[in-house]
Design an enzyme around this catalytic site. Sequence first.
Site, short mmCIF file in Angstrom:
data_model
loop_
_atom_site.label_atom_id
_atom_site.label_comp_id
_atom_site.label_asym_id
_atom_site.label_seq_id
_atom_site.Cartn_x
_atom_site.Cartn_y
_atom_site.Cartn_z
N GLU A 25 49.53 -4.88 20.55
CA GLU A 25 50.41 -5.87 19.68
C GLU A 25 51.10 -4.70 18.70
OE1 GLU A 25 48.43 -9.09 17.70
OE2 GLU A 25 50.14 -9.83 17.06
N ASN A 175 51.70 -18.23 21.89
CA ASN A 175 50.69 -17.52 21.50
C ASN A 175 49.91 -18.28 20.47
OD1 ASN A 175 48.65 -15.19 21.07
ND2 ASN A 175 49.39 -15.52 19.21
N GLU A 176 48.52 -18.63 20.45
CA GLU A 176 47.98 -19.37 19.32
C GLU A 176 48.84 -20.45 18.91
OE1 GLU A 176 45.79 -16.98 16.77
OE2 GLU A 176 44.53 -16.33 18.34
N TYR A 249 36.82 -14.41 19.52
CA TYR A 249 36.24 -13.28 18.51
C TYR A 249 34.83 -13.39 18.15
CZ TYR A 249 41.03 -11.74 18.27
OH TYR A 249 42.36 -10.97 18.76
N GLU A 302 42.45 -12.57 24.35
CA GLU A 302 42.02 -11.86 22.92
C GLU A 302 40.68 -12.08 22.90
OE1 GLU A 302 44.36 -12.65 19.48
OE2 GLU A 302 46.09 -12.88 20.56
N GLN A 350 41.90 -4.88 20.11
CA GLN A 350 43.13 -4.36 20.61
C GLN A 350 43.04 -3.08 21.12
OE1 GLN A 350 46.40 -5.15 17.99
NE2 GLN A 350 46.21 -7.43 18.30
O1 AHR Z 1 44.55 -9.89 17.19
C1 AHR Z 1 45.04 -10.00 16.14
C2 AHR Z 1 45.29 -11.68 16.10
O2 AHR Z 1 44.60 -12.59 16.34
C3 AHR Z 1 46.67 -12.05 16.93
O3 AHR Z 1 47.72 -11.45 16.71
C4 AHR Z 1 46.51 -13.38 17.02
O4 AHR Z 1 46.64 -14.06 18.17
C5 AHR Z 1 44.92 -13.64 16.95
O5 AHR Z 1 44.96 -14.76 15.74
#
Ligand code: AHR
Length: 486
Positions: A25, A175-176, A249, A302, A350
């Site tokens: 990213e 995205n999100e 996450y 992610e 990432q």
């Molecule tokens: O990976 C960092 C961020 O985490 C990304 O930009 C977003 O999609 C998520 O909240």
Amino acid sequence: MKKVYLVFPEKIGTISPRLYGAFIEHLGSVIYDGIYCGEDSGAEHINGFRKDIIDAVKQAGISVLRWPGGCFAESYDWKDGIGPKKDRPVRVGWWTKFDGIYETNQVGTDEFMNFTQLCGAEPYIAANITSTTPLNIRDWVDYCNSPAGTTTMAKLREANGHKEPYNVKLWGVGNENFGGGGNMTPQYYAWEFRRFSELMCNVTPDIEMIACGCGAQRDDYIWHREVLDNFATTRSPRKTVAAMALHYYTNSSDCLEPENFDKNDWNKLIGIAAGMEEAITRLWGMALGNQQEHIGKLAIDEWGCWYNSGDMTAPLWQQQSYQLDAAVAGLTLNIFNNHCDKILLATIAQMVNGLQSLFIAHGDQCFRTPTYHVFEMYKAHQNAQCIRTLAEDSDISVSASIKDNTLTATVVNLSCESGAVVRLDPLGGRFTGDATIRILGNGDLNAHNSFETPDYLVPIDTVAENFDGTLEIPRGAVATVSVSVL
Ligand code: AHR
């Protein structure tokens, strides 16, 4: 002795290489100073992309690269990133307010495609649906995919030095969008998905579009369900949705970086990482309940450790990768293998200089993290048949696959307190001959690599003669066993 059963006759499915992808990213130094050191750099590079990263990505078989975001995607106009580099505009990016970096657009679509080709990886582009129009995104697909000499966009691509189409199959639609991508409601998102996807697949009817699913660490399953419900009532998304995205996450606002944390932090984060399995099962269950198996596979685009969650500053970029990251990577990839029938793709966040990174790079230096080594140790699973496994002890994570009469078993000792003696017990088959055993981890939980000691933590190979299924795994370590089977 901790027993693990390998059930040879019970095949779960073929493990797609697409489960072994990474996310890059425009954030912090993921792109600039990360994959891209620039053409004037002292580091060895190809067209400005670090050669050591290209070589390592190929070696580990990183299969898919997702770009340009993330949240960044929702502020990105792809037309800023094509044509002569000196003429490209400098913009405020989605992350500028956090990282203070202005987007110079030196890495745009053609450069990203060049990087994926150099890496031998498949491109996955995340399209902006909140600050641009469906026509503009249709043009992006057109630019990437229309045959040479056909459309104005194909001719523009050719004028920029790229006659042949890139044939990008994987496209994210937003995205999100429950958060940074427009703060939409699920119903509103589903309608936006329709508007964009309808035009995107006019260019390439068989593109695989990823719809925005939930961010499960926030227990936001309702979003996912309502998007699926909305799609169930219309014809169009049935043609176009290849999978629902899931962002998951491993984070907890009360855990510091692993260098400072204790046994409770370790156990808490391992517990959160293990929750990936519940997220996959629940979301797949929703799709089954709605008879939406055809669109309900997951694109886990992610995932990874995000230390100091909630703090959008330093730990979001250049987060160090420790033994815990290796254990989380091993555990997560085992979960993906064991649910390979429900997952279209996965990309860790990432790849460089970010959250759970495979590489850390700066200037002319770059090193591989323990997380990188786990990907490389798991490579043999790609395109193999995953078989059912069962560990008697909850501290042991495992997956196993067979390809060409070779069994690959990957085993993680999730305990931060004690080493484990593990016994692999084959049911319906047997081991023949010697095994190669690779172990990443020496019991030092603070172990990590750095510019000074880039190879402090690397896999150590041994051969177990006439393998009887026994291996010893230090606390927190990841092991790969490779052995012929009948
Ligand atoms: O990976 C960092 C961020 O985490 C990304 O930009 C977003 O999609 C998520 O909240």
